[in-house]
Each structure stands twice: as structure tokens, then as C-alpha cells.
Design a protein around this motif. Structure first.
Motif, mmCIF file in Angstrom:
data_model
loop_
_atom_site.group_PDB
_atom_site.id
_atom_site.type_symbol
_atom_site.label_atom_id
_atom_site.label_comp_id
_atom_site.label_asym_id
_atom_site.label_seq_id
_atom_site.Cartn_x
_atom_site.Cartn_y
_atom_site.Cartn_z
ATOM 1 N N LEU A 95 7.003 -7.339 -35.281
ATOM 2 C CA LEU A 95 5.958 -6.300 -35.298
ATOM 3 C C LEU A 95 5.623 -5.825 -33.886
ATOM 4 C CD1 LEU A 95 3.613 -7.746 -38.065
ATOM 5 C CD2 LEU A 95 5.107 -5.754 -38.239
ATOM 6 N N CYS A 96 5.570 -6.767 -32.935
ATOM 7 C CA CYS A 96 5.311 -6.390 -31.529
ATOM 8 C C CYS A 96 6.446 -5.530 -30.984
ATOM 9 C CB CYS A 96 5.131 -7.637 -30.674
ATOM 10 S SG CYS A 96 3.585 -8.495 -30.971
ATOM 11 N N ALA A 97 7.684 -5.896 -31.294
ATOM 12 C CA ALA A 97 8.836 -5.115 -30.831
ATOM 13 C C ALA A 97 8.780 -3.700 -31.381
ATOM 14 C CB ALA A 97 10.140 -5.794 -31.247
ATOM 15 N N MET A 98 8.399 -3.569 -32.645
ATOM 16 C CA MET A 98 8.295 -2.236 -33.244
ATOM 17 C C MET A 98 7.180 -1.423 -32.589
ATOM 18 S SD MET A 98 8.912 -3.248 -37.221
ATOM 19 C CE MET A 98 8.564 -1.634 -37.860
ATOM 20 N N LEU A 99 6.034 -2.049 -32.371
ATOM 21 C CA LEU A 99 4.902 -1.348 -31.753
ATOM 22 C C LEU A 99 5.245 -0.892 -30.339
ATOM 23 C CD1 LEU A 99 1.886 -0.504 -31.902
ATOM 24 C CD2 LEU A 99 1.363 -2.745 -30.929
ATOM 25 N N ILE A 100 5.828 -1.780 -29.553
ATOM 26 C CA ILE A 100 6.202 -1.440 -28.173
ATOM 27 C C ILE A 100 7.250 -0.328 -28.160
ATOM 28 C CG2 ILE A 100 7.381 -2.332 -26.113
ATOM 29 C CD1 ILE A 100 5.926 -5.040 -26.733
ATOM 30 N N SER A 101 8.226 -0.421 -29.069
ATOM 31 C CA SER A 101 9.308 0.565 -29.097
ATOM 32 C C SER A 101 8.807 1.940 -29.508
ATOM 33 C CB SER A 101 10.406 0.104 -30.042
ATOM 34 O OG SER A 101 10.955 -1.097 -29.578
ATOM 35 N N TYR A 102 7.995 1.995 -30.556
ATOM 36 C CA TYR A 102 7.437 3.293 -30.959
ATOM 37 C C TYR A 102 6.568 3.884 -29.846
ATOM 38 C CZ TYR A 102 8.991 3.534 -35.809
ATOM 39 O OH TYR A 102 9.743 3.654 -36.947
ATOM 40 N N SER A 103 5.811 3.021 -29.158
ATOM 41 C CA SER A 103 4.980 3.497 -28.050
ATOM 42 C C SER A 103 5.849 4.031 -26.915
ATOM 43 C CB SER A 103 4.085 2.368 -27.533
ATOM 44 O OG SER A 103 3.239 1.914 -28.555
ATOM 45 N N ALA A 104 6.938 3.345 -26.614
ATOM 46 C CA ALA A 104 7.833 3.784 -25.527
ATOM 47 C C ALA A 104 8.485 5.114 -25.868
ATOM 48 C CB ALA A 104 8.889 2.720 -25.258
ATOM 49 N N VAL A 105 8.911 5.284 -27.112
ATOM 50 C CA VAL A 105 9.559 6.527 -27.528
ATOM 51 C C VAL A 105 8.581 7.698 -27.437
ATOM 52 C CG1 VAL A 105 10.544 7.710 -29.541
ATOM 53 C CG2 VAL A 105 11.319 5.432 -28.941
ATOM 54 N N PHE A 106 7.310 7.433 -27.645
ATOM 55 C CA PHE A 106 6.282 8.469 -27.577
ATOM 56 C C PHE A 106 6.238 9.124 -26.193
ATOM 57 C CE2 PHE A 106 1.832 9.596 -26.653
ATOM 58 C CZ PHE A 106 1.651 10.592 -27.609
ATOM 59 N N PHE A 107 6.606 8.372 -25.142
ATOM 60 C CA PHE A 107 6.532 8.902 -23.772
ATOM 61 C C PHE A 107 7.758 9.715 -23.365
ATOM 62 C CE2 PHE A 107 3.429 5.410 -23.553
ATOM 63 C CZ PHE A 107 2.346 6.134 -23.109
ATOM 64 N N TYR A 108 8.747 9.837 -24.220
ATOM 65 C CA TYR A 108 9.898 10.694 -23.935
ATOM 66 C C TYR A 108 9.500 12.148 -24.209
ATOM 67 C CZ TYR A 108 13.399 6.966 -23.484
ATOM 68 O OH TYR A 108 14.140 5.896 -23.054
ATOM 69 N N PRO A 109 9.537 13.025 -23.196
ATOM 70 C CA PRO A 109 9.149 14.418 -23.444
ATOM 71 C C PRO A 109 10.171 15.173 -24.299
ATOM 72 C CG PRO A 109 9.865 14.132 -21.167
ATOM 73 C CD PRO A 109 9.853 12.777 -21.799
ATOM 74 N N THR A 110 11.436 14.787 -24.175
ATOM 75 C CA THR A 110 12.504 15.345 -25.016
ATOM 76 C C THR A 110 13.416 14.186 -25.402
ATOM 77 O OG1 THR A 110 13.934 15.796 -23.125
ATOM 78 C CG2 THR A 110 12.506 17.592 -23.865
ATOM 79 N N TYR A 111 14.276 14.446 -26.386
ATOM 80 C CA TYR A 111 15.180 13.378 -26.813
ATOM 81 C C TYR A 111 16.159 13.053 -25.703
ATOM 82 C CZ TYR A 111 18.907 10.869 -29.102
ATOM 83 O OH TYR A 111 19.852 9.934 -29.411
ATOM 84 N N ASN A 112 16.352 11.773 -25.467
ATOM 85 C CA ASN A 112 17.324 11.271 -24.508
ATOM 86 C C ASN A 112 18.076 10.132 -25.191
ATOM 87 O OD1 ASN A 112 18.571 9.779 -22.341
ATOM 88 N ND2 ASN A 112 17.235 10.895 -20.937
ATOM 89 N N VAL A 113 19.330 9.991 -24.898
ATOM 90 C CA VAL A 113 20.148 8.968 -25.550
ATOM 91 C C VAL A 113 19.618 7.560 -25.276
ATOM 92 C CG1 VAL A 113 21.876 8.622 -23.734
ATOM 93 C CG2 VAL A 113 22.535 8.438 -26.141
ATOM 94 N N THR A 114 18.895 7.365 -24.180
ATOM 95 C CA THR A 114 18.332 6.043 -23.876
ATOM 96 C C THR A 114 17.264 5.643 -24.890
ATOM 97 O OG1 THR A 114 16.724 6.991 -22.339
ATOM 98 C CG2 THR A 114 18.816 6.227 -21.411
ATOM 99 N N ALA A 115 16.710 6.604 -25.616
ATOM 100 C CA ALA A 115 15.728 6.291 -26.658
ATOM 101 C C ALA A 115 16.360 5.474 -27.778
ATOM 102 C CB ALA A 115 15.115 7.571 -27.212
ATOM 103 N N ASN A 116 17.679 5.561 -27.901
ATOM 104 C CA ASN A 116 18.357 4.795 -28.956
ATOM 105 C C ASN A 116 18.194 3.291 -28.768
ATOM 106 O OD1 ASN A 116 19.218 6.991 -30.426
ATOM 107 N ND2 ASN A 116 21.156 7.143 -29.318
ATOM 108 N N PHE A 117 18.007 2.828 -27.535
ATOM 109 C CA PHE A 117 17.731 1.415 -27.302
ATOM 110 C C PHE A 117 16.459 1.009 -28.034
ATOM 111 C CE2 PHE A 117 15.159 -1.624 -24.904
ATOM 112 C CZ PHE A 117 15.963 -2.755 -25.004
#
Length: 199
Positions: A95-117
Motif C-alpha cells: 500500500l505504501c509503494a502504491m501511494l508513493i508511486s501514484y504521488s510521484a507520477v502526479f509530479f510529472y508535467p507530461t508523460y515520460n517513459v521513466t514514469a513506467n518505473f
């Protein structure tokens, strides 16, 4: 050397049964809420990807596919991890991994392939939740279905069940009516019925 926790079966008192029942209800409610939340987030993500990231033609589906593939790949490793550190801790880490990951993806202004991590991490987190939820409920249940590894002797099986506070709720019966014939099948069924009744 790692010491395994003592899993010596204990007799279930009425107070203990109420505690277990309460925990089962809480786990089932949690599982329901996890699935609802995950579905809500994936739906909201599709809108987010179209509106904010300007992804056209369902491109957001590839992000969610990364999460799904990562979940499938991580099922067995997650099971091994939960065997070492416990199911509850594994679920909380997921659950923590999911929360952190969704939060990190939120800070991407546009899609970047690194978001796949981060999407892969979301899938691993979701696997940690899914792999461990049902076994927790099953471990707390009182009923069991007879498998082929169970003792076939009534007294031995009854003792092993009583020590663990379990009851048999069901046992599979394979009828071979065409190959064995009617009389042999009925005889086998009556023997099977009597075995279950004795338990």
C-alpha cells in the motif's frame, strides 16, 4: 538461522472466536475498499492522462498495462517476501509503494517513459495486497475442504481437526458412473458419506 514463528494450534474459546470473526470482517471490508479504491484510481488516471498529459487514443492504457504485467511477474516473489516478513507487513509495504508511486507520477508535467518505473511499482504493490488478502481470511476460517493430503483415517483426521478448531465443510467426490458402473459408484458414495458423517 531464521527462527520460524510458533504456529502451534490452539483451542478456540468463544472470546477468541469473536476476535477472529471481527478480524475476518475487517479484512474483508479492507479488501472491498482496496478493490474499490484501485478501480477508482485507475479510472481517474485515464481522465488525468487525457486531460493533463494530453495522451490521445487510449495511450494511458499502456501505463496501466505496465502495472498489470509487473503485478503478474511479482506474485511469486511477493509470496516469498510475505513468508519471511509476514502478510500484514507485506500488505502495508504494498500500500505504501502504491501511494508513493501514484504521488510521484502526479509530479510529472507530461508523460515520460521513466514514469513506467512507478507504474511497475504500483503493480508490485497491488500484487502484495492481492496475494496476501485471501490467505489471511482462509487461515482464520473454521471450515476446511478435505484435500488428498489429509489423513484418510477418521480418528487421525478428527484429532488433527479438533486440535486446530476446524471442521470439515465439504469433500470432493468423483463419480465414475460410466467406467465403474452404478453399483460400485453408489457403494463408493455411501462409503464417502459415512466418512464425512463420522467427522
Amino acid at each position: 538461522m531464521n527462527k520460524q514463528p510458533d504456529r502451534t494450534p490452539t483451542t478456540r474459546t468463544p472470546t477468541r472466536q469473536m476476535q477472529i470473526r471481527g478480524r475476518v470482517v475487517l479484512i474483508l471490508v479492507s479488501v472491498f475498499l482496496w478493490f474499490m479504491a484501485y478501480n477508482a484510481v485507475t479510472t481517474a488516471f485515464s481522465r488525468y492522462a487525457i486531460t493533463v498529459w494530453k495522451m490521445e487514443g487510449g495511450g494511458f492504457a499502456s501505463c496501466l498495462m505496465v502495472a498489470t504485467v509487473a503485478a503478474i511477474i511479482s506474485y511469486i516473489p511477493v509470496g516469498a517476501i510475505s513468508a519471511r516478513i509476514g502478510r500484514k507487513k507485506t500488505i502495508l509495504l504494498g500500500l505504501c509503494a502504491m501511494l508513493i508511486s501514484y504521488s510521484a507520477v502526479f509530479f510529472y508535467p507530461t508523460y515520460n517513459v521513466t514514469a513506467n518505473f512507478f507504474f511497475a511499482l504500483i503493480g508490485c504493490g497491488w500484487a502484495a495486497v492481492g496475494v496476501n488478502s485471501l490467505p489471511m481470511v482462509v487461515e482464520m476460517s473454521k471450515g476446511s475442504e478435505i484435500g488428498n493430503k489429509y489423513p484418510k483415517d477418521v480418528e487421525t483426521l478428527k484429532h488433527k481437526l479438533d486440535v486446530r478448531g476446524l471442521r470439515i465443510c465439504n469433500a470432493w467426490f468423483s463419480s465414475l458412473l460410466l467406467s465403474e458402473g452404478y453399483e460400485a459408484t453408489i457403494e463408493a458414495f455411501i462409503k464417502h458419506r459415512d466418512f464425512l458423517h463420522a467427522l
